[in-house]
Design an enzyme around this catalytic site. Structure first.
Site, PDB file in Angstrom:
ATOM      1  N   HIS A 161       0.837  -1.220   0.000  1.00  0.00           N
ATOM      2  CA  HIS A 161       0.000   0.000   0.000  1.00  0.00           C
ATOM      3  C   HIS A 161       0.866   1.263   0.000  1.00  0.00           C
ATOM      4  CE1 HIS A 161       1.145   0.752   4.176  1.00  0.00           C
ATOM      5  NE2 HIS A 161       1.066  -0.565   4.330  1.00  0.00           N
TER       6      HIS A 161
ATOM      7  N   ARG B 194      -5.814   0.826   4.321  1.00  0.00           N
ATOM      8  CA  ARG B 194      -4.707   1.347   3.500  1.00  0.00           C
ATOM      9  C   ARG B 194      -4.446   0.467   2.279  1.00  0.00           C
ATOM     10  NH1 ARG B 194      -2.807  -0.673   8.401  1.00  0.00           N
ATOM     11  NH2 ARG B 194      -0.860  -1.862   8.504  1.00  0.00           N
TER      12      ARG B 194
ATOM     13  N   HIS C  74       0.779  -5.643   2.179  1.00  0.00           N
ATOM     14  CA  HIS C  74       1.599  -5.019   3.234  1.00  0.00           C
ATOM     15  C   HIS C  74       3.033  -5.540   3.207  1.00  0.00           C
ATOM     16  CE1 HIS C  74      -2.124  -3.495   5.087  1.00  0.00           C
ATOM     17  NE2 HIS C  74      -2.635  -4.594   4.541  1.00  0.00           N
TER      18      HIS C  74
END
Ligand SMILES: O=C(O)[C@H](O)COP(=O)(O)O
Length: 293
Positions: A27, A79, A228
């Site tokens: 992200h 996110r 992530h």
């Protein structure tokens, strides 16, 4: 290129056989990346810079690959979802006016969430470094088997209230809980090592869900995973058989797409490549140094 040195030499020679393309993107920068706080499962939005990074990620995919994502995987965290929507709006010209057309492409799972950072969530990285010293700090951040101190309760952020009083920080620790209503609460961690992330959730999810989807892609198609740092480190460790020692040196920059080509058995046919190698190198260095200044 920066991260290639950490890979073991398990790569097969490039062949003329059909390959399948997987694009991984961390992200864009989150507000807590910007303010230097451990984030983990706290549901923090993108910073303004993070929005721009996500837009650039979309442009890079479009301009450098022209690949068409058949599926876009995200975690449960905002996110990741926010970045995926920004990337989609860059890739598909009618995305903002006709989002329903693309709805079925999006698949989200908590199994792609960031590593649960336990009782470190919401704490300032520089402060933790100062308190515990660089060895322990890096053991928690980068070793394969380092489990951070556990949070008091399972679930999204995990009793962060006991450690943090700033309402600006607390607001992101509690809103996430509703998202996990449908998940067996016993499965939710209170803190994880990278090994736990890989073995208990990312690997099974990849093998059961993403891999069949990826192996079904045709020329000019790809699978996009917007996730992530720890999810992507796990996937790279798994796909390239990176040693426990070498995975410690791998840092994933925010908003920088990387491309992996796999064969019909899902074995990478060459080294992974960042679509913007110099930007990725600078971004990885920034992530590595978090907390140190
Ligand atoms: O969860 C976090 O704080 C970050 O997104 C990842 O942090 P790290 O680079 O310290 O592992």
């Amino acid at each position: 290129m920066q991260d290639v040195s950490v890979l073991n030499n398990h790569l097969r020679p490039v062949s003329s056989r059909p390959s399948h393309k997987l694009i991984l993107v961390r992200h864009g920068e989150s507000q807590w990346n910007d303010s230097n706080l451990f984030c983990g499962w706290c549901d923090v939005p993108l910073s303004h810079r993070g929005e721009i990074e996500a837009e650039n990620a979309g442009k890079l995919i479009l301009e450098k690959t022209s690949l068409h994502p058949v599926s876009i995987y995200t975690s449960f965290l905002d996110r990741s979802i926010e970045s995926a929507h920004i990337i989609a709006s860059t890739l598909f010209p009618d995305y903002t006016t006709n989002p329903a057309r693309y709805e079925t492409k999006f698949v989200s799972s908590w199994k792609l969430n960031e590593r649960h950072y336990g009782a470190l969530q919401g704490l300032d990285k520089s402060q933790v470094l100062k308190e515990v010293g660089p060895e322990k700090y890096m053991f928690w951040r980068r070793s394969y088997d380092g489990v951070p101190p556990l949070a008091e309760s399972s679930g999204s952020a995990g009793a962060i209230e006991a450690r943090v009083s700033d309402p600006e920080i607390l607001k992101y620790s509690t809103i996430a809980t509703a998202k996990y209503k449908g998940v067996d609460q016993d499965e939710l961690p209170r803190g994880e090592s990278l090994e736990m992330v890989l073995q208990t959730r990312v690997r099974p999810y990849f093998e059961e869900v993403i891999r069949p989807d990826l192996l079904g892609t045709k020329d000019a198609e790809c699978i996009l995973v917007v996730a992530h740092g720890s999810t992507i480190r796990s996937l790279i460790k798994y796909l390239y058989n990176v040693s426990n020692e070498n995975i410690q040196r791998l840092n994933i920059p925010t908003g920088s797409p990387l491309l992996i080509d796999v064969d019909e058995n899902c074995v990478p046919v060459n080294e992974y490549t960042y679509l913007d190698p110099s930007g990725a190198k600078a971004g990885a260095e920034k992530v590595k140094n978090q907390g140190f200044h």
